[in-house]
Design a protein around this motif. Sequence first.
Motif, PDB file in Angstrom:
ATOM      1  N   MET A   1       0.857  -1.180   0.000  1.00  7.20           N
ATOM      2  CA  MET A   1       0.000   0.000   0.000  1.00  7.20           C
ATOM      3  C   MET A   1       0.901   1.241   0.000  1.00  7.20           C
ATOM      4  O   MET A   1       1.988   1.223   0.582  1.00  7.20           O
ATOM      5  CB  MET A   1      -0.888   0.023   1.247  1.00  7.20           C
ATOM      6  CG  MET A   1      -1.969  -1.040   1.248  1.00  7.20           C
ATOM      7  SD  MET A   1      -3.187  -0.799  -0.048  1.00  7.20           S
ATOM      8  CE  MET A   1      -3.916   0.729   0.453  1.00  7.20           C
ATOM      9  N   PRO A   2       0.466   2.323  -0.637  1.00  6.64           N
ATOM     10  CA  PRO A   2       1.295   3.537  -0.648  1.00  6.64           C
ATOM     11  C   PRO A   2       1.545   4.050   0.765  1.00  6.64           C
ATOM     12  O   PRO A   2       0.704   3.937   1.647  1.00  6.64           O
ATOM     13  CB  PRO A   2       0.442   4.532  -1.436  1.00  6.64           C
ATOM     14  CG  PRO A   2      -0.490   3.706  -2.231  1.00  6.64           C
ATOM     15  CD  PRO A   2      -0.746   2.473  -1.433  1.00  6.64           C
ATOM     16  N   GLU A   3       2.730   4.603   0.963  1.00  6.92           N
ATOM     17  CA  GLU A   3       3.130   5.161   2.267  1.00  6.92           C
ATOM     18  C   GLU A   3       3.431   6.641   2.066  1.00  6.92           C
ATOM     19  O   GLU A   3       4.169   7.010   1.158  1.00  6.92           O
ATOM     20  CB  GLU A   3       4.376   4.421   2.749  1.00  6.92           C
ATOM     21  CG  GLU A   3       4.942   4.932   4.041  1.00  6.92           C
ATOM     22  CD  GLU A   3       6.239   4.216   4.407  1.00  6.92           C
ATOM     23  OE1 GLU A   3       6.972   4.765   5.247  1.00  6.92           O
ATOM     24  OE2 GLU A   3       6.529   3.143   3.851  1.00  6.92           O
ATOM     25  N   ILE A   4       2.846   7.482   2.899  1.00  7.63           N
ATOM     26  CA  ILE A   4       3.098   8.920   2.815  1.00  7.63           C
ATOM     27  C   ILE A   4       4.119   9.287   3.880  1.00  7.63           C
ATOM     28  O   ILE A   4       3.899   9.082   5.070  1.00  7.63           O
ATOM     29  CB  ILE A   4       1.794   9.729   3.007  1.00  7.63           C
ATOM     30  CG1 ILE A   4       0.782   9.358   1.938  1.00  7.63           C
ATOM     31  CG2 ILE A   4       2.091  11.224   2.965  1.00  7.63           C
ATOM     32  CD1 ILE A   4      -0.574  10.011   2.097  1.00  7.63           C
ATOM     33  N   LEU A   5       5.248   9.811   3.454  1.00 10.05           N
ATOM     34  CA  LEU A   5       6.319  10.204   4.365  1.00 10.05           C
ATOM     35  C   LEU A   5       5.997  11.562   4.988  1.00 10.05           C
ATOM     36  O   LEU A   5       5.163  12.315   4.466  1.00 10.05           O
ATOM     37  CB  LEU A   5       7.642  10.262   3.609  1.00 10.05           C
ATOM     38  CG  LEU A   5       8.100   8.949   2.962  1.00 10.05           C
ATOM     39  CD1 LEU A   5       9.414   9.161   2.215  1.00 10.05           C
ATOM     40  CD2 LEU A   5       8.236   7.855   3.996  1.00 10.05           C
ATOM     41  N   PRO A   6       6.655  11.906   6.109  1.00  8.00           N
ATOM     42  CA  PRO A   6       6.399  13.201   6.764  1.00  8.00           C
ATOM     43  C   PRO A   6       6.622  14.408   5.849  1.00  8.00           C
ATOM     44  O   PRO A   6       5.957  15.425   5.993  1.00  8.00           O
ATOM     45  CB  PRO A   6       7.390  13.222   7.933  1.00  8.00           C
ATOM     46  CG  PRO A   6       7.669  11.789   8.223  1.00  8.00           C
ATOM     47  CD  PRO A   6       7.572  11.077   6.904  1.00  8.00           C
ATOM     48  N   ASN A   7       7.522  14.267   4.865  1.00 14.78           N
ATOM     49  CA  ASN A   7       7.771  15.394   3.965  1.00 14.78           C
ATOM     50  C   ASN A   7       6.758  15.456   2.816  1.00 14.78           C
ATOM     51  O   ASN A   7       6.845  16.310   1.951  1.00 14.78           O
ATOM     52  CB  ASN A   7       9.199  15.340   3.415  1.00 14.78           C
ATOM     53  CG  ASN A   7       9.420  14.151   2.501  1.00 14.78           C
ATOM     54  OD1 ASN A   7       8.546  13.319   2.306  1.00 14.78           O
ATOM     55  ND2 ASN A   7      10.624  14.062   1.956  1.00 14.78           N
ATOM     56  N   GLY A   8       5.797  14.520   2.787  1.00 10.74           N
ATOM     57  CA  GLY A   8       4.766  14.533   1.766  1.00 10.74           C
ATOM     58  C   GLY A   8       5.029  13.603   0.593  1.00 10.74           C
ATOM     59  O   GLY A   8       4.154  13.406  -0.234  1.00 10.74           O
ATOM     60  N   ASP A   9       6.223  13.039   0.523  1.00  5.09           N
ATOM     61  CA  ASP A   9       6.514  12.100  -0.551  1.00  5.09           C
ATOM     62  C   ASP A   9       5.663  10.842  -0.374  1.00  5.09           C
ATOM     63  O   ASP A   9       5.377  10.421   0.744  1.00  5.09           O
ATOM     64  CB  ASP A   9       7.987  11.686  -0.542  1.00  5.09           C
ATOM     65  CG  ASP A   9       8.907  12.807  -1.001  1.00  5.09           C
ATOM     66  OD1 ASP A   9       8.390  13.834  -1.473  1.00  5.09           O
ATOM     67  OD2 ASP A   9      10.134  12.644  -0.885  1.00  5.09           O
ATOM     68  N   ILE A  10       5.281  10.254  -1.488  1.00  4.99           N
ATOM     69  CA  ILE A  10       4.509   9.023  -1.464  1.00  4.99           C
ATOM     70  C   ILE A  10       5.369   7.924  -2.054  1.00  4.99           C
ATOM     71  O   ILE A  10       5.900   8.057  -3.159  1.00  4.99           O
ATOM     72  CB  ILE A  10       3.204   9.175  -2.267  1.00  4.99           C
ATOM     73  CG1 ILE A  10       2.342  10.276  -1.655  1.00  4.99           C
ATOM     74  CG2 ILE A  10       2.441   7.850  -2.303  1.00  4.99           C
ATOM     75  CD1 ILE A  10       1.114  10.619  -2.462  1.00  4.99           C
ATOM     76  N   ILE A  11       5.513   6.833  -1.304  1.00  8.62           N
ATOM     77  CA  ILE A  11       6.337   5.711  -1.739  1.00  8.62           C
ATOM     78  C   ILE A  11       5.435   4.493  -1.893  1.00  8.62           C
ATOM     79  O   ILE A  11       4.633   4.193  -1.022  1.00  8.62           O
ATOM     80  CB  ILE A  11       7.445   5.399  -0.710  1.00  8.62           C
ATOM     81  CG1 ILE A  11       8.380   6.588  -0.578  1.00  8.62           C
ATOM     82  CG2 ILE A  11       8.196   4.137  -1.095  1.00  8.62           C
ATOM     83  CD1 ILE A  11       9.455   6.387   0.470  1.00  8.62           C
TER      84      ILE A  11
END
Length: 135
Positions: free
Chosen positions: A103-113
């Motif tokens: 599932m996509p993961e949203i990092l604290p800086n807003g990037d989506i991995i």
Amino acid sequence: MIQHRHITSRLGLALGVCLALAGPPLSAQETPTENNGADGPSLMERGMELFFEGLRREMEPTLEEAARLLSEVGPSMRSFLAEMGPALAEIADQVEDWSVYEMPEILPNGDIIIRRKDPKPEPAPDPQPDDSIEL
């Protein structure tokens, strides 16, 4: 995008059911034996009317919430899809099987991995004729 489709399809289904329930109930053709020759709805029709009225009342708060959510999220989703739609379509064309990704993961800086799941372990190579196993 996948979650958006899932939410949209669920909202569409809920709204469709609501519209179907909001309209007048469909009635089957009556024969004199269905309601004992009396004018008015049969017991079956009356029961269905009560059932659908109760269902409509139960769904009303959920449908009002869905309409409110749609009015809040709708404009931002339209602008998001206008900007990101072509890029998302390009990604969708390149990915053959979405089941191999987490599932996509949203990092604290807003990037989506979107990470690939651990690959399956490769099968062991077949033993060569010169390899011997002692028992």
